[in-house]
Scaffold this active site. Structure first.
Site, PDB file in Angstrom:
ATOM      1  N   LYS A   2       0.859  -1.192   0.000  1.00 41.73           N
ATOM      2  CA  LYS A   2       0.000   0.000   0.000  1.00 41.73           C
ATOM      3  C   LYS A   2       0.889   1.235   0.000  1.00 41.73           C
ATOM      4  O   LYS A   2       1.660   1.459   0.933  1.00 41.73           O
ATOM      5  CB  LYS A   2      -0.912  -0.022   1.225  1.00 41.73           C
ATOM      6  CG  LYS A   2      -1.737   1.252   1.355  1.00 41.73           C
ATOM      7  CD  LYS A   2      -2.802   1.132   2.422  1.00 41.73           C
ATOM      8  CE  LYS A   2      -3.504   2.456   2.607  1.00 41.73           C
ATOM      9  NZ  LYS A   2      -4.546   2.394   3.635  1.00 41.73           N
ATOM     10  N   LYS A  43      -2.098  -1.607  -3.920  1.00 44.23           N
ATOM     11  CA  LYS A  43      -2.993  -0.444  -3.879  1.00 44.23           C
ATOM     12  C   LYS A  43      -2.176   0.828  -3.975  1.00 44.23           C
ATOM     13  O   LYS A  43      -1.185   0.939  -3.254  1.00 44.23           O
ATOM     14  CB  LYS A  43      -3.753  -0.490  -2.553  1.00 44.23           C
ATOM     15  CG  LYS A  43      -4.580   0.736  -2.284  1.00 44.23           C
ATOM     16  CD  LYS A  43      -5.209   0.667  -0.927  1.00 44.23           C
ATOM     17  CE  LYS A  43      -5.887   1.990  -0.655  1.00 44.23           C
ATOM     18  NZ  LYS A  43      -6.237   2.159   0.732  1.00 44.23           N
TER      19      LYS A  43
HETATM   20  C1  PBG Z   1      -7.526   3.335   5.557  1.00 46.29           C
HETATM   21  C2  PBG Z   1      -7.769   3.240   4.089  1.00 46.29           C
HETATM   22  C3  PBG Z   1      -7.557   4.217   3.095  1.00 46.29           C
HETATM   23  C4  PBG Z   1      -8.027   3.669   1.913  1.00 46.29           C
HETATM   24  C5  PBG Z   1      -8.467   2.375   2.192  1.00 46.29           C
HETATM   25  N1  PBG Z   1      -8.277   2.127   3.549  1.00 46.29           N
HETATM   26  C6  PBG Z   1      -7.055   5.591   3.184  1.00 46.29           C
HETATM   27  C7  PBG Z   1      -5.691   5.908   3.551  1.00 46.29           C
HETATM   28  O1  PBG Z   1      -4.836   5.048   3.730  1.00 46.29           O
HETATM   29  O2  PBG Z   1      -5.458   7.106   3.724  1.00 46.29           O
HETATM   30  C8  PBG Z   1      -8.059   4.367   0.583  1.00 46.29           C
HETATM   31  C9  PBG Z   1      -9.091   3.899  -0.363  1.00 46.29           C
HETATM   32  C10 PBG Z   1      -9.418   4.823  -1.478  1.00 46.29           C
HETATM   33  O3  PBG Z   1      -8.764   5.842  -1.728  1.00 46.29           O
HETATM   34  O4  PBG Z   1     -10.407   4.507  -2.152  1.00 46.29           O
HETATM   35  N2  PBG Z   1      -6.192   3.312   5.920  1.00 46.29           N
HETATM   36 ZN    ZN Z   2      -5.742   4.109   7.988  1.00 46.14          ZN
END
Ligand code: PBG
Ligand code: ZN
Length: 320
Positions: free
Chosen positions: A191, A244
């Site tokens: 991520k 992601k």
């Molecule tokens: C929580 C999370 C996020 C997303 C999914 N789970 C946001 C982040 O990490 O700031 C992003 C999903 C999206 O942008 O559709 N940590």
């Molecule tokens: Zn988060």
């Protein structure tokens, strides 16, 4: 001369030799559930996406069920936030209540729950903090408690997105100790700290109130490191691993596909969705063509599972 055009001459032949296709069952739709009643609140930066209170969920859940996609990824939006993210692991928290409701009324849907503290902390970071530091080890027990409480509520798959080191192992042990040996973990393994999440932070009220997430999410310049993250999550017990965002990271997805045998998920995130949706609403692009092209690219790169805000639209187009 090679005559490639022989197999492109009409749609019957093209469809006969097509290499990649998407099954509706590959798709997961993210859903934002907020505390309160009578709420269907449009997310300004995400056209056609809403926050729903539990009593207002049936409309979208009926649509999801009818569409034939596999399931949903739930994000809860609590009204109370604090330093310890208490609502994240409250058995009567909004997410737990939503899971119980959906499980009882829509048992055929796969319920995946995001596990992270950022929607629940007053400061909006994904872990506990001390000063401006985000604490890794101290956060693990809270993530574990959250995962267990969501499994108790009826979640089918637990999906940690916090990017603390060691969280898959911690969550796996906690689930096992609490009689949830059979609940799989889908880890947000690679991520990246991405600008593509900003619309989501509107949708989930989860923007950090100071700093950014670069000390725990990955540097987007690093592809090899992503493979090390994935390998480590597999070793810690992940059943499904994820890359992601999607489109700017298809190289990572492709390498992960070549290197690992586990089911591979990709998250086509909020910013990717909003760019396509808003351009389509302006008439600048053909939405069906672009969405199909994008989703096929994710599949072609190696995704088994695609989490996308386009899931319902795409599935419904197949019926037309
Ligand atoms: C929580 C999370 C996020 C997303 C999914 N789970 C946001 C982040 O990490 O700031 C992003 C999903 C999206 O942008 O559709 N940590
Ligand atoms: Zn988060």
């Amino acid at each position: 001369m090679k005559r490639f055009r022989r197999l492109r001459s009409d749609e019957r032949i093209r469809s006969l030799v097509r290499e990649t296709s998407i099954d509706k069952k590959d798709l997961i739709y993210p859903l934002f559930v907020t505390e309160g009643t009578g709420i269907k609140n449009p997310v300004e930066s995400m056209p056609e996406i809403y926050q729903y209170s539990i009593d207002m969920l049936d409309e979208i859940l009926d649509r999801i069920r009818k569409s034939g996609i596999s399931g949903i990824l739930i994000f809860g939006i609590p009204s109370h936030k604090d330093e310890k993210a208490s609502e994240a692991y409250n058995p009567d928290g909004v997410t737990q209540k939503a899971v119980r409701y959906i499980k009882s009324k829509y048992p055929e849907l796969i319920i995946i729950t995001d596990v992270c503290l950022c929607e629940y902390t007053s400061h909006g970071h994904c872990g506990l903090i001390s000063g401006d530091k985000i604490l890794n080890d101290e956060t693990l027990p809270l993530l574990s408690k959250m995962a267990v409480s969501l499994a108790e509520a009826g979640a089918d798959i637990i999906a940690p997105s916090d990017m603390m080191d060691g969280r898959v192992k911690a969550i796996r042990e906690a689930l096992d100790m609490n009689n949830f040996k059979d609940i799989p973990i889908m880890s947000y393994s690679a991520k990246f700290a991405s600008g593509y999440y900003s619309p989501f932070r509107d949708a989930a009220n989860s923007a950090p109130c100071f700093g950014d997430r670069k000390s725990y999410q990955m540097d987007f310049s690093n592809g090899r490191e992503a493979l090390r993250e994935i390998a480590d999550d597999i070793e810690e017990g992940a059943d499904i691993v994820m890359v992601k965002p999607a489109l700017a990271y298809l190289d990572v997805l492709k390498s992960a596909r070549e290197r690992f045998d586990l089911p591979l998920a990709v998250y086509n995130v909020s910013g990717e969705y909003s760019m396509v949706k808003s351009a389509a609403q302006n008439g600048w692009i053909d939405e069906k063509r672009i969405v199909t092209e994008n989703l096929i690219a994710m599949k072609r790169a190696g995704a088994d599972i695609i989490i996308t805000y386009h899931a319902l639209d795409f599935a419904e187009w197949q019926e037309e």
